[in-house]
Scaffold this active site. Structure first.
Site, PDB file in Angstrom:
ATOM      1  N   SER B  58       0.838  -1.255  -0.097  1.00  0.00           N
ATOM      2  CA  SER B  58      -0.042   0.006  -0.009  1.00  0.00           C
ATOM      3  C   SER B  58       0.822   1.447  -0.024  1.00  0.00           C
ATOM      4  O   SER B  58       0.229   2.390  -0.161  1.00  0.00           O
ATOM      5  CB  SER B  58      -1.007  -0.029   1.246  1.00  0.00           C
ATOM      6  OG  SER B  58      -0.310   0.278   2.299  1.00  0.00           O
ATOM      7  N   LYS B  95       0.375   4.613   6.525  1.00  0.00           N
ATOM      8  CA  LYS B  95       0.040   5.771   5.396  1.00  0.00           C
ATOM      9  C   LYS B  95       0.640   7.013   5.867  1.00  0.00           C
ATOM     10  O   LYS B  95       1.412   7.215   6.709  1.00  0.00           O
ATOM     11  CB  LYS B  95      -1.612   5.872   5.902  1.00  0.00           C
ATOM     12  CG  LYS B  95      -2.477   4.546   5.518  1.00  0.00           C
ATOM     13  CD  LYS B  95      -2.693   4.260   4.212  1.00  0.00           C
ATOM     14  CE  LYS B  95      -3.563   3.022   3.989  1.00  0.00           C
ATOM     15  NZ  LYS B  95      -3.023   1.735   4.329  1.00  0.00           N
TER      16      LYS B  95
END
Lengths: 430, 138
Positions: B58, B95
């Protein structure tokens, strides 16, 4: 040198709430906000609960097998105790607390006395709030902070901080008006340093709480409880008698003992268990530069067993030693003395006593080991220790430890997360 | 207190090795015994620093790949632009803390993955700030 103005110096007792459960929840996201209980060695009893588990009225100390089904139906997560995680988190906690205080005395795995200077306005609440925030952010652990003039009263303040909901985990016993009301809430058996017998005696004299002990007849207290009681009463009055002990006292003995996963009935199993504990104890001694001249072992049946058996055996040595091979020979011999085929043994242990620091050690005149031999042994031990440290434990051990261990400890429910083993660090899954 | 007090695995890289076995003593002998300790150089807050393992891709666009080791400092307060670790719905996620229209959100560095904003996900807790990632090329 920092000025030691004792009137400015406050004492705080800081402890972690639900320490073991918080450690697990801190590094295992799936445990967050879940009811969680931690079991003692061998998955025996409940020894820690997350706040969510407390809210379900799950009690401390009850044997796991008795509540296994009800925990399951309540959706409670159950974990074996993971002492390498708790030890690492404790080390982090204490080091962070050290930076927030003048002096620190580590009192147990999750509590410490710290001394701190009171600011001009006497208000330590901003400091305490900062410490709580810092530890929560850094470790995910919630603290309770009790503040007073000395250790006995700091302990009381900590209890009050826990029991009074509006305290937000902080209670300063010095900055309140109605001290007597608060001290009355603390019954004598809850006071630090009061044992069961003493509390029974105090209660028989009508001294039921901290306020009444503080105001009790001094002569009566010193007559019955001696100097220890006198000090305690003085601390209750706000004097400082028990200093902070920053230097760890040298250990009197080193003990390695464990309960078995399955009871032992065979001598070879008992010998193997004791041998493994002896290897661990010798390692511990060497890491602290200690040598032992009395080696004691014991074995016993379960406390819950109807047929209680306990036996110990020891050997005194002319020359103190930290050599695993020497110690193993002795322990293997001694194990025959404590063994019995008639009982199911559930626990055994090895104690290294009469410890001396290697620095101050005198060699006996009649020395059976030649100097050269002991030098060789020392080198071998040092090499083994450093290899084991490098390759994470038991890279090298003695043959007896490598045979299958039929009796070893149950930790079937160990959490996956670790902060000390690179192979088991938490995964980032999304 | 130094990082050496921690139980972190130490990686020691010797600066100089004594390879002369006979003849003159090495003129470098007096200068050996120095080691680079990566813990000491990469970690300034050892008691607040943790290691985590990345699973998945990710964050591929920022160079953080599957199986990489990330070093996370929990003492730092996350700022927009930082790569952070958060706990979302019972999982660790990595993230970039980003800001759009005055609102903070968590951005994946891979178009295949959704962003998380703090409004739709009530149970987001920022856990720590990523200070390094370590990738193996073998």
């Amino acid at each position: 040198m920092r000025s030691k103005n004792s009137s400015n110096e406050a004492m705080a007792l800081i402890d972690a709430n639900n320490f073991y459960a918080s450690c697990e929840q801190s590094i295992n996201p799936h445990l967050r906000k879940k009811p969680l209980v931690i079991l003692s060695n061998n998955d025996g009893c409940i020894i820690a609960r997350s706040p969510e588990a407390r809210a379900l009225k799950i009690k401390m100390g009850i044997p796991y097998f008795k509540v296994k089904e009800s925990l399951n139906s309540l959706g409670v997560v159950v974990l074996s105790s993971n002492y390498s995680l708790y030890g690492d988190m404790s080390k982090r906690l204490m080091n962070l607390l050290k930076d927030c205080s003048e002096e620190i005395e580590i009192y147990s795995i999750d509590e410490a006395f710290v001394s701190i200077l009171r600011p001009k306005d006497k208000n330590l609440n901003p400091w305490a709030r900062k410490v709580r925030c810092l530890i929560y952010q850094n470790l995910g652990i919630t603290l309770t902070i009790g503040i007073a003039e000395n250790k006995v009263r700091a302990k009381i303040a900590n209890k009050l901080a826990k029991n009074i909901d509006s305290s937000a985990g902080i209670f300063d016993l010095v900055r309140i008006n109605n001290e007597n009301d608060y001290l009355r809430k603390i019954s004598v058996e809850k006071i630090w340093g009061i044992g069961k017998q003493t509390s029974i005696w105090l209660q028989s004299k009508g001294i039921k709480n901290a306020k009444e002990l503080r105001d009790a007849d001094e002569n009566k207290i010193i007559k019955k409880l001696g100097i220890v009681g006198k000090r305690l009463q003085l601390e209750l009055k706000g004097n400082k008698c028990l200093p902070i002990e920053t230097i760890k006292k040298q250990k009197k003995e080193i003990q390695v003992s464990r309960s078995f996963g399955k009871p032992i009935t065979k001598l070879e199993d008992l010998t193997q268990a004791l041998a493994i504990y002896a290897i661990k104890a010798s390692e511990k001694m060497r890491s602290q530069n200690l040598k032992s001249s009395t080696i004691t072992i014991f074995a016993r049946t379960s406390h819950y067993s109807n047929h209680a058996y306990q036996k110990s055996a020891y050997k005194k040595l002319t020359n103190a030693t930290d050599n695993t091979s020497t110690i193993l020979k002795i322990v293997v011999e001694l194990s025959k003395e404590v063994y019995t085929p008639e009982y199911k043994l559930s626990k055994a242990g090895v104690l290294m006593q009469d410890l001396t620091n290697c620095k101050y050690l005198q060699q006996s005149i009649i020395n059976y080991e030649s100097q050269e031999d002991s030098k060789k042994a020392r080198l071998l031990m040092r090499t083994i220790d450093s290899l084991n440290k490098k390759f994470n434990n038991e890279a090298i051990t003695w043959a007896i430890a490598k045979k299958p261990q039929r009796w070893s400890m149950n930790r079937n429910l160990l959490s996956p997360g670790s902060t000390t083993d690179i192979k088991k660090i938490p995964n980032i899954t999304r | 207190m130094r990082s050496s007090d921690l139980t972190f695995k130490k990686v020691k890289i010797p600066l100089l090795s004594d390879s002369i076995s006979a003849g003159f003593p090495s003129p470098a002998d007096d200068y050996t015994e120095e080691n680079i300790d990566l813990n000491e150089h990469l970690i300034s807050n050892p008691f607040s620093t943790f290691f985590l393992r990345v699973k998945g891709d990710s964050m591929i666009n920022s160079g953080i790949k599957d199986k990489d080791l990330v070093i996370v400092d929990k003492s730092l307060t996350a700022k927009p632009g930082n790569i952070i670790i958060a706990m979302i719905d019972g999982e660790f996620t990595i993230k970039r803390l980003s800001i759009k229209n005055n609102e903070l959100y968590l951005k994946a560095e891979n178009n295949k993955y959704p962003d998380f904003n703090f409004k739709n996900h009530i149970d987001i807790q920022i856990w720590g700030v990523v200070i390094y990632s370590i990738h193996s090329y073998l």
